[in-house]
Each structure stands twice: as structure tokens, then as C-alpha cells.
Design a protein around this motif. Structure first.
Motif, PDB file in Angstrom:
ATOM      1  N   VAL A  47      -0.760-146.982 -37.128  1.00 51.05           N
ATOM      2  CA  VAL A  47       0.777-147.658 -37.068  1.00 51.05           C
ATOM      3  C   VAL A  47       0.445-149.046 -37.247  1.00 51.05           C
ATOM      4  N   LEU A  48      -0.277-149.636 -36.970  1.00 51.13           N
ATOM      5  CA  LEU A  48      -0.427-151.160 -37.024  1.00 51.13           C
ATOM      6  C   LEU A  48      -0.533-151.545 -38.430  1.00 51.13           C
ATOM      7  N   ALA A  49      -1.170-150.747 -39.331  1.00 55.20           N
ATOM      8  CA  ALA A  49      -1.633-151.294 -40.580  1.00 55.20           C
ATOM      9  C   ALA A  49      -0.575-151.313 -41.497  1.00 55.20           C
ATOM     10  N   ALA A  60      11.653-160.588 -42.606  1.00 49.52           N
ATOM     11  CA  ALA A  60      12.548-161.393 -42.959  1.00 49.52           C
ATOM     12  C   ALA A  60      12.435-162.674 -42.171  1.00 49.52           C
ATOM     13  N   THR A  61      13.085-163.643 -42.323  1.00 50.84           N
ATOM     14  CA  THR A  61      13.288-164.886 -41.927  1.00 50.84           C
ATOM     15  C   THR A  61      14.740-165.131 -41.426  1.00 50.84           C
ATOM     16  N   GLY A  62      14.953-165.749 -40.456  1.00 51.67           N
ATOM     17  CA  GLY A  62      16.481-166.030 -40.101  1.00 51.67           C
ATOM     18  C   GLY A  62      16.631-167.443 -39.494  1.00 51.67           C
ATOM     19  N   PHE A  63      17.706-167.811 -39.345  1.00 52.77           N
ATOM     20  CA  PHE A  63      18.159-168.853 -38.732  1.00 52.77           C
ATOM     21  C   PHE A  63      17.324-170.265 -39.396  1.00 52.77           C
ATOM     22  N   SER A  64      17.676-170.546 -40.781  1.00 49.03           N
ATOM     23  CA  SER A  64      16.869-171.062 -41.629  1.00 49.03           C
ATOM     24  C   SER A  64      15.489-171.380 -41.315  1.00 49.03           C
ATOM     25  N   GLY A  65      14.813-170.374 -41.709  1.00 50.87           N
ATOM     26  CA  GLY A  65      13.242-170.269 -41.329  1.00 50.87           C
ATOM     27  C   GLY A  65      12.835-170.596 -39.864  1.00 50.87           C
ATOM     28  N   MET A  66      13.491-170.556 -38.995  1.00 51.56           N
ATOM     29  CA  MET A  66      12.893-170.724 -37.633  1.00 51.56           C
ATOM     30  C   MET A  66      12.596-169.354 -37.062  1.00 51.56           C
ATOM     31  N   TRP A  67      13.062-168.353 -37.327  1.00 46.74           N
ATOM     32  CA  TRP A  67      12.816-166.833 -36.839  1.00 46.74           C
ATOM     33  C   TRP A  67      11.967-166.310 -37.847  1.00 46.74           C
ATOM     34  N   LEU A  68      10.963-165.774 -37.458  1.00 46.74           N
ATOM     35  CA  LEU A  68      10.251-164.935 -38.455  1.00 46.74           C
ATOM     36  C   LEU A  68      10.033-163.446 -37.841  1.00 46.74           C
ATOM     37  N   VAL A  69      10.352-162.522 -38.637  1.00 54.14           N
ATOM     38  CA  VAL A  69      10.318-161.193 -38.089  1.00 54.14           C
ATOM     39  C   VAL A  69       9.325-160.543 -39.201  1.00 54.14           C
ATOM     40  N   ASP A  70       8.008-160.264 -38.747  1.00 57.67           N
ATOM     41  CA  ASP A  70       7.156-159.771 -39.723  1.00 57.67           C
ATOM     42  C   ASP A  70       6.266-158.664 -38.755  1.00 57.67           C
ATOM     43  N   THR A  71       5.283-157.925 -39.307  1.00 59.31           N
ATOM     44  CA  THR A  71       4.468-157.029 -38.329  1.00 59.31           C
ATOM     45  C   THR A  71       3.830-157.505 -37.136  1.00 59.31           C
ATOM     46  N   PHE A  88     -10.432-166.449 -35.439  1.00 60.67           N
ATOM     47  CA  PHE A  88     -11.410-166.846 -36.493  1.00 60.67           C
ATOM     48  C   PHE A  88     -11.780-166.201 -37.667  1.00 60.67           C
ATOM     49  N   ALA A  89     -12.113-164.753 -37.458  1.00 57.11           N
ATOM     50  CA  ALA A  89     -12.570-163.885 -38.313  1.00 57.11           C
ATOM     51  C   ALA A  89     -11.348-163.131 -39.313  1.00 57.11           C
ATOM     52  N   TYR A  90     -10.292-162.792 -38.585  1.00 59.91           N
ATOM     53  CA  TYR A  90      -9.302-162.110 -39.262  1.00 59.91           C
ATOM     54  C   TYR A  90      -8.031-162.937 -39.686  1.00 59.91           C
ATOM     55  N   GLN A  91      -8.312-163.821 -40.702  1.00 60.47           N
ATOM     56  CA  GLN A  91      -7.259-164.426 -41.200  1.00 60.47           C
ATOM     57  C   GLN A  91      -6.331-163.696 -42.009  1.00 60.47           C
ATOM     58  N   ASP A  92      -6.695-162.775 -42.795  1.00 58.63           N
ATOM     59  CA  ASP A  92      -5.674-161.765 -43.705  1.00 58.63           C
ATOM     60  C   ASP A  92      -5.368-160.634 -43.219  1.00 58.63           C
ATOM     61  N   LEU A  93      -6.310-159.956 -42.299  1.00 56.54           N
ATOM     62  CA  LEU A  93      -5.738-158.836 -41.919  1.00 56.54           C
ATOM     63  C   LEU A  93      -5.481-158.972 -40.562  1.00 56.54           C
ATOM     64  N   ASN A  94      -4.122-158.502 -40.075  1.00 56.08           N
ATOM     65  CA  ASN A  94      -3.724-158.889 -39.062  1.00 56.08           C
ATOM     66  C   ASN A  94      -3.911-157.429 -38.033  1.00 56.08           C
ATOM     67  N   SER A  95      -4.303-156.554 -38.581  1.00 59.30           N
ATOM     68  CA  SER A  95      -4.031-155.369 -37.551  1.00 59.30           C
ATOM     69  C   SER A  95      -5.387-155.298 -36.556  1.00 59.30           C
ATOM     70  N   PHE A 121      -7.863-143.802 -27.225  1.00 61.01           N
ATOM     71  CA  PHE A 121      -7.667-144.651 -28.460  1.00 61.01           C
ATOM     72  C   PHE A 121      -9.110-145.287 -28.762  1.00 61.01           C
ATOM     73  N   GLY A 122     -10.262-144.685 -27.836  1.00 59.22           N
ATOM     74  CA  GLY A 122     -11.489-145.182 -28.114  1.00 59.22           C
ATOM     75  C   GLY A 122     -12.184-144.066 -29.091  1.00 59.22           C
ATOM     76  N   ILE A 123     -11.807-142.784 -29.020  1.00 61.57           N
ATOM     77  CA  ILE A 123     -12.229-141.778 -29.802  1.00 61.57           C
ATOM     78  C   ILE A 123     -11.376-141.791 -30.945  1.00 61.57           C
ATOM     79  N   PHE A 124     -10.178-142.031 -31.109  1.00 59.57           N
ATOM     80  CA  PHE A 124      -9.263-141.819 -32.149  1.00 59.57           C
ATOM     81  C   PHE A 124      -8.729-143.135 -32.392  1.00 59.57           C
ATOM     82  N   PRO A 125      -9.391-144.416 -32.794  1.00 58.54           N
ATOM     83  CA  PRO A 125      -8.745-145.578 -33.095  1.00 58.54           C
ATOM     84  C   PRO A 125      -7.819-145.491 -34.175  1.00 58.54           C
ATOM     85  N   ASN A 126      -7.941-144.346 -35.165  1.00 59.80           N
ATOM     86  CA  ASN A 126      -7.050-144.464 -36.167  1.00 59.80           C
ATOM     87  C   ASN A 126      -5.681-144.134 -35.881  1.00 59.80           C
ATOM     88  N   TRP A 127      -5.378-143.622 -34.673  1.00 65.70           N
ATOM     89  CA  TRP A 127      -3.890-143.348 -34.074  1.00 65.70           C
ATOM     90  C   TRP A 127      -3.066-144.575 -34.158  1.00 65.70           C
TER      91      TRP A 127
END
Lengths: 487, 101
Positions: A485-487, A70-81, A324-331, A475-481
């Protein structure tokens, strides 16, 4: 646009629920000031408890926002992943830093917690906005709070010198950034860097002024991220500040700044106009130079804290590469941030524990300590392995993701910049092997003739550091965990 | 008639004077003064540009916030410089070099 006052008020009231974690921090900040003034003398640690409770409330409200966009305060506050997970990482690491401070500086520490909360608030602002006014307020809040934190416990020459260098360099960078922002505002007439009006203004502007304005703005962000050429403060400040504060400086301020930079880069690099080209070239060149300077300068350091400062400059280069590399994927960027924070917090707790025993942060003082503190140095070596990026640790997975995506950018666009980034990234990872492995080299393979008397120590901090080390491996052995969550 | 250009030229001059003070002065307090000049140049820019932003007044609001933040930063800076003077008995940055490579 509707500008009648009742409408505006309605909008503000409707946005307040999005602001709950920050409101908790604001209230906690005020409460901590009062407990430090009135209660600290009667009940020791009352401010610390207040700080932890505040962070707990903020965490509770933040978890309620996990699936909101969502965005709030007339677009000044962004809440996303991006903003939610970045704030989650910020809050969790602030809890660890607060415990760190409470364990190592138990006297006269009342006000430190309120300043810590103020810095956290600044980080929250930075990581959830696309408005230049909010971004500037966030950067200044974090900067001013960090100046105070560096100077707070200063008892000797080096600590006050570190604080002075930090405050002068930071203020100059903030002033330069403000001037750049005023030019950007003049060119576009709009302060939201994601808005169409803003981009349109940048497209129409003459090239010379836009080069000046953009470079000035990047100077301010560069100071918080400490990339080259705005990195000169960080070795001195990292070495001079108390270790608990260094742990804070090397992790938390970078999270918010990198999220802001990623948002900025994402919205500015997407057009085919001059300013997009300029930002792409800027980030490529700066990432390459930052990785080279950070890792090469770290090779000849004899002080562990100074070495870690250069190492974190090198990691900033990799973070820029991730932007530089991940412009679309943020995870992936978030994964790198999580890995970086885990490794750095664990490293600084180990450095501090050894400093408590030997009274020194010089690498030479580690000679022969491996046999006396086997568990600590084994864990320390594991974290160092993760910082280099060798499997099976979280550092390896994070680096691998950055490299593969840069490679796919290169394959799809044939961009020489991406290829150069890949080569330099791989090269500097190999270089970093040499200075991180100095730690186990001195600790395990060299014998000292000076007997060291060890105090028995088993504190909360050490437990936290071991948990962080276990997480680094898990997290190195099971990065999927983490990725799920992040995706 | 004073136009936008006049304001921009004046603010660019003030910014350069501030930058010169930061780079050339050998007294930490003078460096802080230089920083203050740079910030004020930016604030002048904001107010001048804000004249053309009739709807939102973003420039004026930004200027107000910038003034407050600059004052806060200078207060912290002076406290830290006082602390430095206590341990070094000087505030010339050239003579303060305990930390270096």
C-alpha cells in the motif's frame, strides 16, 4: 512572477480541492464548539458524534487524494505519498483517541473534541508543507492544542504541574525556533526550504551564523519529537497527564514532526556544503544520544507511564535513524511510523484498563495480576515483545528495515556515523528487553498477597486494543500488506 | 542613518534579555514575559529582513502570524498558571516538583 489579483485568486480557487480534508476539519472544529456550548446539556455525546463525523468526512476526502501528487497555494501545500499516508495515520489514530476520551472522561468533555480536531489540523499542516511559515503555524497549533489537552482534566497537583512544565518548555522552544527561522529568512530571503534560492542562500552564508540558525531551528522540531536534549519535558508530562492524553501525546504529534524533519533533511543533506554536513552530523549524534538516554533511563523507572515516555524517546532515536538512512525511499519510514503508532496506542489502552482496575500505574501494582486478567496481560506482553523488536511482530520488521538500510548506507559510503548508529541501535534494542519484560515478570511470575477485586469490564476500548494487538502480529507476519500500500 | 545592523543588534539584545529572564527568574509569569521578549526579537528580525524582500512580503506576513500565535500561547499559558496557583498556592517553579525521577 505574475502578481495580478485575478491570477492569484484563480490559483487559490484551483488549489481548494487539495485542501478538502482540512476544510472538513475546520468546519467540524467550529461545529464542535457550538455543539459543546448548546447541545451537550440536552444530548450527551453530541460533540463526540460531531467529532467522529468530522473525522469521517476528512478521511473520505483524504482517500480521494490517495493517488494525487500536486502542489497548491503557490507551492505552500504539498500533496504526495508522504503527506497523504501520514495524514491517514493521523486521522485513524485520532478516531481511536476520541473514543478513548469518550470512554474514560464522559463528564465535562465537550470542548476536548474541538481541541482534538484543532491538533489534528495542525498535524495535517505539518505533514504536507515545505514552507517555514506553514511549518511554524503547524507546530504552534499542535503545541497550543496539546497544552490545553494536558491541562483540561486537571484535578490534582501532578496534572496541573505537568501542564505548566509543558507550556513553559514548549513556548521557549517555539520562541527559539522562531528566532532561528528569522535568521534563516535573513540569510536566504526565501521561506521554502526545498527551493533552490533557499539552498543557495544557505551555501553562501558564513559558518558561524548558519550553525546558530540551524541549531535554533532544530530546537523547535526537537521539542515536538522530544529528542535529546529537548526531551526533559516528556517523562513528567507523560506521567502527569491523563492516560488518554498521554496516548495522544506519544503518537500523533510525532508523526507530523518526523515527516517535516524528513523533508527538511532530504532537501538539506544533499549538497556538499557546510550546512549539509552540519545537519548530517547533528542527526547522527542526536539519534545515538537519544537511543542511549531513552533506553538507559527507562531501566530504572517504576511507573509504567514514565517508562513508556523514555521508551518513546528511544523510539524517536530509531525514527531519526530511519530519516538518516532512507532519504530516497519513503515507505520504510512510513512503515516504522505505522508500527510505532499501533504499538503505542495498544500499550496505553492496556495501561489505562489496568489503571481502572487497580487505581495505580506503578509497576509494583501489576504483581500477580496476570492470573486474574490473563487475556489482557497476554496481549500486553505481545505488544511489549513488538516494542522490543522480537519476531514475529511488526516492531521487528520495522527495526529490521531500518537496520538493513543503515547498513547499506554504511556499505556504500563507509561512513563511521552509520556504523556507530548500527552498533548503538542493536545495543539499545538489547537493553530495552530488560525494562519491557518487567511487565510480564511482575504480572505472571510474582505472586501478590493482597487480593485484588476486579470489576467486570468489557468495553469498546478493550476490543480496539485487541484488534491493534492482532494487527501488530499480522503486520509482523505479512509486512507486504502494508508495504504494497505504501510503495 | 539606521541600517539593518542596528535592528539586528537590538533584536539580539532583546533575545538575550528574554533568555536571561527565562533561565533566571523564579516567577512563572516573569518567565512568560521572557518568552514574549524572545518572540518579539524574532518578529523584529523578520520585519527588518522583510524590507529587502520587496516581492513577497514574506517577512511581514510571518511577523503578523507570529504575533497572533504568541498571543494565543500566552493566553493558554496564563490559564494553566492560574490552575497551578490554585493547587500549589505558589508559582515559583522551584517549589513545584511533584513529578521527578
Amino acid at each position: 512572477m505574475n502578481v495580478s489579483i485575478p491570477n492569484i485568486l484563480d490559483q487559490i480557487i484551483a488549489s481548494v480541492p487539495l485542501f478538502k480534508p482540512e476544510l472538513a476539519l475546520i468546519i467540524g472544529f467550529i461545529v464542535c464548539i457550538f455543539t459543546a456550548l448548546f447541545l451537550e446539556k440536552r444530548w450527551r455525546n453530541s460533540t463526540f458524534i460531531g467529532c467522529i463525523v468530522t473525522l469521517g468526512f476528512s478521511l473520505y476526502y483524504l482517500i480521494g487524494q490517495l493517488s494525487t501528487t500536486a502542489t497548491g497555494f503557490s507551492g505552500m501545500w504539498l500533496v504526495d505519498t508522504w503527506s497523504t499516508y501520514a495524514r491517514l495515520v493521523v486521522l485513524c489514530s485520532t478516531v481511536i483517541i476520541a473514543i478513548f476520551l469518550q470512554q474514560q472522561h464522559s463528564k465535562n468533555n465537550g470542548d476536548v473534541y474541538s481541541i482534538l480536531i484543532a491538533a489534528t489540523l495542525g498535524m495535517h499542516v505539518l505533514s504536507s508543507t515545505s514552507h517555514w511559515l506553514m511549518a511554524f503555524i503547524g507546530i504552534e497549533m499542535v503545541s497550543i492544542a496539546s497544552y490545553i489537552l494536558v491541562g483540561y482534566f486537571s484535578q490534582n497537583k501532578t496534572q496541573s504541574e505537568a501542564a505548566m512544565k509543558y507550556v513553559l518548555f514548549g513556548s521557549v522552544c517555539a520562541a527559539v525556533m522562531l528566532y532561528g527561522l528569522s535568521l534563516v529568512y535573513g540569510l536566504t530571503g526565501n521561506l521554502d526550504f526545498q527551493s533552490a534560492e533557499h539552498l543557495q542562500g544557505l551555501m553562501d552564508a558564513p559558518e558561524a551564523i548558519i550553525t546558530l540558525a540551524l541549531l535554533f531551528v532544530f530546537a523547535g522540531i526537537g521539542f515536538k519529537l522530544s529528542f535529546v536534549p529537548f526531551h526533559v519535558w516528556s517523562p513528567d508530562v507523560y506521567q502527569g497527564a491523563p492516560t488518554a492524553i498521554t496516548a495522544f501525546l506519544s503518537t500523533i504529534p510525532k508523526i507530523g514532526a518526523i515527516i517535516l524533519f524528513a523533508r527538511l533533511y532530504q532537501s538539506w543533506s544533499s549538497t556538499a556544503f557546510y550546512f549539509s554536513e552540519l545537519s548530517t552530523w547533528f542527526i547522527t549524534i542526536v539519534a545515538i544520544v537519544t537511543m542511549l538516554v531513552g533506553n538507559l533511563a527507562a531501566l530504572r523507572q517504576q511507573d509504567v507511564k514514565r517508562m513508556m515516555a523514555y521508551s518513546s524517546i528511544g523510539h524517536t532515536g530509531l525514527l531519526l535513524m530511519a530519516v538518516f538512512a532512507y532519504q530516497d525511499l519513503n515507505s520504510y519510514l512510513l512503515f516504522y511510523i505505522v508500527a510505532y503508532v499501533l504499538m503505542n496506542l495498544a500499550t496505553f489502552i492496556f495501561i489505562d484498563q489496568i489503571e481502572q482496575q487497580t487505581g495505580s500505574t506503578s509497576l509494583l501494582s501489576y504483581t500477580g495480576l496476570g492470573k486474574k486478567m490473563p487475556i489482557l496481560f497476554t496481549a500486553f506482553t505481545l505488544v511489549a515483545i513488538s516494542l522490543i523488536g522480537i519476531p514475529p511482530t511488526v516492531g521487528f520488521v520495522a527495526k529490521l528495515m531500518v537496520f538493513t538500510s543503515t547498513f547499506s548506507v554504511f556499505q556504500s559510503s563507509g561512513d563511521t556515523g552509520a556504523l556507530l548508529l548500527l552498533i548503538i541501535g542493536a545495543l539499545t534494542s538489547a537493553i530495552s528487553l530488560f525494562f519491557y519484560f518487567k511487565i510480564p515478570l511482575y504480572a505472571f511470575l510474582r505472586n501478590s498477597d493482597q487480593p485484588v477485586i476486579l470489576k467486570k469490564q468489557f468495553g469498546v476500548l478493550l476490543v480496539i486494543a485487541y484488534i491493534l494487538t492482532v494487527l501488530v502480529i499480522l503486520f509482523g507476519i505479512f509486512p507486504n500488506w502494508v508495504m504494497q500500500v505504501l510503495a | 542613518m539606521i541600517t539593518l545592523t542596528h535592528f539586528l543588534v537590538v533584536s539580539a539584545c532583546i533575545f538575550c534579555i528574554g533568555l536571561y529572564a527565562v533561565l533566571a527568574k523564579r516567577n512563572t509569569i516573569m518567565i512568560l514575559v521572557g518568552i514574549e521578549l524572545m518572540i518579539n526579537a524574532a518578529i523584529l528580525n523578520f520585519v527588518a529582513f522583510g524590507k529587502y524582500d520587496k516581492l513577497n512580503y514574506a517577512g511581514q506576513v510571518f511577523a503578523l502570524f507570529a504575533i497572533v500565535l504568541a498571543a494565543a500561547a500566552v493566553a493558554v499559558g496564563l490559564a494553566i498558571i492560574l490552575n497551578v496557583y490554585r493547587s500549589f498556592k505558589t508559582i515559583n517553579p522551584k517549589n513545584i516538583h511533584e513529578l521527578k525521577d
